[in-house]
Scaffold this active site. Structure first.
Site, PDB file in Angstrom:
ATOM      1  N   HIS A 161      38.227  34.883  11.126  1.00  0.00           N
ATOM      2  CA  HIS A 161      38.800  34.028  10.081  1.00  0.00           C
ATOM      3  C   HIS A 161      38.186  32.639  10.086  1.00  0.00           C
ATOM      4  O   HIS A 161      38.718  31.721   9.464  1.00  0.00           O
ATOM      5  CB  HIS A 161      40.316  33.932  10.252  1.00  0.00           C
ATOM      6  CG  HIS A 161      41.032  35.218   9.984  1.00  0.00           C
ATOM      7  ND1 HIS A 161      42.405  35.319   9.974  1.00  0.00           N
ATOM      8  CD2 HIS A 161      40.565  36.470   9.724  1.00  0.00           C
ATOM      9  CE1 HIS A 161      42.757  36.582   9.713  1.00  0.00           C
ATOM     10  NE2 HIS A 161      41.647  37.282   9.560  1.00  0.00           N
ATOM     11  N   ASP A 214      40.754  37.397  14.077  1.00  0.00           N
ATOM     12  CA  ASP A 214      41.433  36.174  13.645  1.00  0.00           C
ATOM     13  C   ASP A 214      40.455  35.017  13.789  1.00  0.00           C
ATOM     14  O   ASP A 214      39.249  35.234  13.726  1.00  0.00           O
ATOM     15  CB  ASP A 214      42.719  35.960  14.455  1.00  0.00           C
ATOM     16  CG  ASP A 214      43.781  35.203  13.673  1.00  0.00           C
ATOM     17  OD1 ASP A 214      43.533  34.037  13.323  1.00  0.00           O
ATOM     18  OD2 ASP A 214      44.861  35.765  13.410  1.00  0.00           O
TER      19      ASP A 214
END
Length: 462
Positions: free
Chosen positions: A274, A251
């Site tokens: 991310h 993430d």
């Protein structure tokens, strides 16, 4: 109409003059104590504290978990030994809470609460490992594993490893009943350095409701397919420095959310993951603020996003005074993105006019390659446009080295100077931005606009 068209031009000229002559924004645009992110920050001593100046453990009073019965074989439950050693160390001046090198200590969810006596050092030289079975978790602590709370003037160091044993957790669910590995909460003047945090069940390292926290030389590692394993998550905190950190997760490498201010990141390596994110903010019509963020020198490789600000429709508040500079992108899918239509939901999100206001964001010396043709995207609210978005010396190419990258703008107002590729002429689109500003003044903070009145549709996270 003539007055409206002239307004953004005046802003651009004044803004360009300020940046080219001073690289600064007038002080009246900043709240008391707020970082001027357009200027420089002291490299050393930034948020420094006298308690941090003694780095070693010589002459201190060691309190080893082994002395309280910890076995360190990775199988025996050493939780109580950690609790007992903590209670002793926390009560002593100049103590060292010691997790010895070479041991692998199985520890269940535990809170290490302060306040403690002066000059405590937490020396993690061995490995602390979490139970690998979710069913073995304490239901009273569903969101915490190792939590340090109420500390003041404490150093956490040692070269050891915190291992969340997250494999079975990742397979069980996405976000429900998952545990964050290391948490610093309600603390002040805390320094964390020389640690590895890996395979967290969910977020690896959270800093919440704290001030004056410095993190350096920290390695965070989880597979790219591990869900919601943010690297460092900052919430409701101020005066946080992240320096010389290498983060690879499933993430966000770094996520900064509401109530956070005066955050500096320096020498960050990110990937997989991310990207480096502000947000998400404004979920559930909440009022959220993030003010004063600097990222100086970073490399992002193979991430799904690069430098991202993400907010939900319907929220309010502000993201202001953000500077990204000296960043290298290597095959990043969305190198520069502001998304005020963020919707991390399996169902479409309702279109609303209220939005978190985003302003004073600068991108300077951003270089590298984009995996997708759209290297820059400013998806801003029609009713609450993004303003003072500035790009200086940006060069983003496709991953094969060609220059066929594009920019997308929706209600984003700003300008560029120096060499900027791809072009961000859409920031200067007088007609489009005047329409957005006019609609904003008409709608105010009203969030009752019907779905068919908005041209820009919501979308889910990539």
């Amino acid at each position: 109409m003539e007055r409206i068209l002239h307004i953004p031009i005046v802003v651009f000229v004044l803004g360009a003059s300020l940046f080219c002559r001073h690289n600064a924004i007038p002080n009246e645009l900043f709240m008391p104590g707020e970082i001027d992110v357009w200027g420089g920050l002291e490299e050393e001593g930034f948020f420094d504290h006298p308690w941090w100046r003694s780095e070693g453990v010589d002459g201190r009073r060691p309190v080893s978990v082994d002395g309280f019965g910890a076995v360190g074989d990775g199988v025996t439950n050493d939780t109580q030994a950690f609790v007992d050693a903590w209670n002793k160390a926390c009560s002593m001046k100049n103590a060292v809470f010691l997790v010895p090198e070479g041991g692998r200590y199985l520890v269940k969810a535990v809170r290490f609460n302060g306040p403690c006596a002066d000059n405590l050092i937490i020396q993690i030289s061995g490995t602390i490992v979490a139970p690998d079975e979710p069913k073995d978790w304490d239901p009273k602590l569903p969101r915490l594993w190792l939590s340090f709370s109420g500390l003041n003037g404490v150093k956490i160091q040692g070269g050891g490893t915190i291992d969340g044993s997250g494999t079975k957790w990742w397979a069980s669910s996405c976000k429900i009943n998952k545990t964050n590995a290391l948490t610093i909460d309600k603390s002040s003047a805390v320094k964390i350095q020389d640690l590895t945090i890996q395979n967290s069940q969910q977020m690896h390292f959270t800093i919440s409701r704290s001030d004056t926290v410095r993190v350096s030389n920290v390695l965070i590692a989880s597979p790219a397919n591990s869900p919601n394993t943010d690297g460092i998550h900052i919430s409701g905190s101020t005066g946080v420095v992240l320096q010389n950190c290498n983060i690879g997760t499933g993430d966000d490498c770094v996520s900064i959310v509401s109530g956070s201010s005066n955050i500096k990141m320096k020498n960050i390596i990110c990937g997989p993951g991310h990207g480096i994110s502000i947000g998400s903010l404004g979920k559930g019509n909440s009022t959220d603020t993030v003010i004063g963020v600097v990222l100086d020198t970073a490399t992002l490789t193979g991430t799904t996003n690069g430098l991202r600000i993400k907010t939900w429709q319907g929220g309010s508040g502000a993201v202001r005074s953000v500077r990204y500079e000296n960043v290298v992108m290597n095959n990043v899918s969305n190198p520069i993105i502001i998304d005020q239509f963020y919707c991390d939901s399996s169902n479409p999100c309702k279109n609303l006019t209220s939005a978190v206001k985003i302003s004073q964001v600068m991108y300077r010396n951003i270089q590298g390659t984009s995996k997708t043709s759209q290297a820059i995207k400013f998806a801003c609210s029609d009713a609450v446009p993004c303003s003072n978005i500035v790009l200086n010396d940006v060069n983003l190419l496709l991953h094969d080295g060609t220059a066929a990258t594009t920019t997308s703008c929706n209600c984003a107002v700003g300008f560029d100077y120096g060499f900027v590729q791809p072009s961000v002429e859409c920031l200067r689109s007088t007609t489009t931005n005047s329409q957005c500003q006019q609609q904003a003044s008409q709608n105010g903070d009203d969030d009752t606009m019907e779905d068919n009145e908005r041209a820009y549709s919501a979308h889910t996270e990539l």
